[in-house]
Design a protein around this motif. Sequence first.
Motif, short mmCIF file in Angstrom:
data_model
loop_
_atom_site.label_atom_id
_atom_site.label_comp_id
_atom_site.label_asym_id
_atom_site.label_seq_id
_atom_site.Cartn_x
_atom_site.Cartn_y
_atom_site.Cartn_z
N ILE A 21 3.40 -7.53 8.85
CA ILE A 21 3.96 -6.31 8.30
C ILE A 21 4.17 -5.27 9.39
O ILE A 21 5.20 -4.59 9.44
CB ILE A 21 3.06 -5.76 7.18
CG1 ILE A 21 3.12 -6.69 5.96
CG2 ILE A 21 3.45 -4.34 6.79
CD1 ILE A 21 2.24 -6.27 4.83
N GLN A 22 3.22 -5.16 10.32
CA GLN A 22 3.36 -4.20 11.41
C GLN A 22 4.58 -4.55 12.28
O GLN A 22 5.29 -3.66 12.75
CB GLN A 22 2.09 -4.17 12.26
CG GLN A 22 0.94 -3.45 11.59
CD GLN A 22 -0.29 -3.39 12.47
OE1 GLN A 22 -0.41 -4.13 13.45
NE2 GLN A 22 -1.22 -2.52 12.13
N ARG B 195 7.67 0.20 1.38
CA ARG B 195 6.55 0.99 0.88
C ARG B 195 5.84 1.70 2.03
O ARG B 195 5.49 2.88 1.93
CB ARG B 195 5.55 0.10 0.13
CG ARG B 195 4.34 0.85 -0.37
CD ARG B 195 3.44 -0.01 -1.23
NE ARG B 195 4.06 -0.33 -2.51
CZ ARG B 195 3.42 -0.95 -3.50
NH1 ARG B 195 2.16 -1.33 -3.34
NH2 ARG B 195 4.04 -1.22 -4.63
N PHE B 196 5.64 1.00 3.16
CA PHE B 196 4.97 1.62 4.29
C PHE B 196 5.81 2.73 4.92
O PHE B 196 5.27 3.68 5.48
CB PHE B 196 4.63 0.56 5.35
CG PHE B 196 3.34 -0.17 5.08
CD1 PHE B 196 2.13 0.40 5.42
CD2 PHE B 196 3.35 -1.41 4.47
CE1 PHE B 196 0.94 -0.26 5.16
CE2 PHE B 196 2.18 -2.08 4.20
CZ PHE B 196 0.96 -1.51 4.55
N PHE C 172 1.71 6.27 8.10
CA PHE C 172 1.23 5.51 6.93
C PHE C 172 -0.17 5.02 7.26
O PHE C 172 -0.63 5.13 8.40
CB PHE C 172 2.15 4.32 6.62
CG PHE C 172 2.41 3.43 7.79
CD1 PHE C 172 1.52 2.43 8.13
CD2 PHE C 172 3.55 3.60 8.56
CE1 PHE C 172 1.75 1.62 9.23
CE2 PHE C 172 3.79 2.79 9.66
CZ PHE C 172 2.89 1.79 9.99
N GLU C 173 -0.85 4.49 6.28
CA GLU C 173 -2.22 3.99 6.47
C GLU C 173 -2.29 2.53 6.04
O GLU C 173 -1.55 2.10 5.17
CB GLU C 173 -3.21 4.82 5.64
CG GLU C 173 -3.17 6.32 5.93
CD GLU C 173 -3.65 6.68 7.31
OE1 GLU C 173 -4.44 5.89 7.88
OE2 GLU C 173 -3.24 7.73 7.83
N PHE C 174 -3.23 1.80 6.65
CA PHE C 174 -3.50 0.42 6.27
C PHE C 174 -4.86 0.35 5.57
O PHE C 174 -5.76 1.13 5.87
CB PHE C 174 -3.54 -0.50 7.49
CG PHE C 174 -2.21 -1.10 7.85
CD1 PHE C 174 -1.73 -2.19 7.17
CD2 PHE C 174 -1.45 -0.57 8.88
CE1 PHE C 174 -0.50 -2.75 7.49
CE2 PHE C 174 -0.23 -1.12 9.22
CZ PHE C 174 0.25 -2.21 8.52
N PRO C 175 -5.04 -0.62 4.66
CA PRO C 175 -6.37 -0.81 4.06
C PRO C 175 -7.32 -1.42 5.08
O PRO C 175 -6.89 -1.94 6.12
CB PRO C 175 -6.09 -1.78 2.90
CG PRO C 175 -4.87 -2.53 3.32
CD PRO C 175 -4.04 -1.55 4.11
N ASP C 176 -8.60 -1.36 4.82
CA ASP C 176 -9.60 -1.96 5.70
C ASP C 176 -9.45 -3.47 5.70
O ASP C 176 -9.09 -4.09 4.69
CB ASP C 176 -11.02 -1.60 5.23
CG ASP C 176 -11.33 -0.13 5.42
OD1 ASP C 176 -12.19 0.38 4.68
OD2 ASP C 176 -10.72 0.50 6.30
N ASP C 177 -9.74 -4.08 6.86
CA ASP C 177 -9.64 -5.54 6.98
C ASP C 177 -10.52 -6.25 5.95
O ASP C 177 -10.13 -7.26 5.37
CB ASP C 177 -10.04 -5.98 8.39
CG ASP C 177 -9.05 -5.50 9.44
OD1 ASP C 177 -7.95 -5.08 9.05
OD2 ASP C 177 -9.39 -5.55 10.64
#
Length: 220
Positions: free
Chosen positions: A187-188, A106-107, A145-150
């Motif tokens: 994931i990273q 997905r990422f 891609f983007e990550f959600p906020d912690d």
Amino acid sequence: MDRILTETEREFLRGEKEYAGNKTESNKRRNIRERVFQSLTDFELLANELPEDDRRKIFERLSKESESHGADEAASVIEFLYKGFSDLTTDPNHIAAGPKETSVERFLAFRNALTTGVARGKSEFENPQEEPPDIVTVASNAYLFEFPDDEDIRAELETDQWREINKQSPGDIGDHDDVAFFLQAMIQRQIHERISARHETANKNLKDYKDFEGDVADMS
């Protein structure tokens, strides 16, 4: 001439037109979503079946009528795709569920679409001196891609998920903050490994290509 959006829909999106009832506005948004979705699915047919002459005429007109020769319009298409794929990756539920094989896919969806699209396109422009690339890589100084906020990830972590991750970890993970960080890091790492493997293959291909150039130069 038919367009993806009607004139009324364009006015609505620009904020120039309002609807009296929420149901009417909801229906209008649903119609826009459906038409855009169907248009995106049509691009597979356009890419594979639209004759080259028709494609060329489309882009000749775009280059002629656009101040940027089509670059701004193409950038908006890429921007829309990037935002759409990133909407999925910034869903905190996606991270809180834990890293899976589908997480990495997905990422990397936008990146894969970008590289696969270029590879497929190059296969049409047959060059007897150049084989279509097995792998197309993207050199970028930014993640595609983007990550959600912690904080959003921590908020979505259910107690059972938190306990399960602590149970699977060889060391002490700790509280929700630690688990959220751990999930993102996992994931990273998987994404980095996937991209690095592709780059290693591409670097080998590039080395082979340079060696071939050198051999040709020696023969001349």
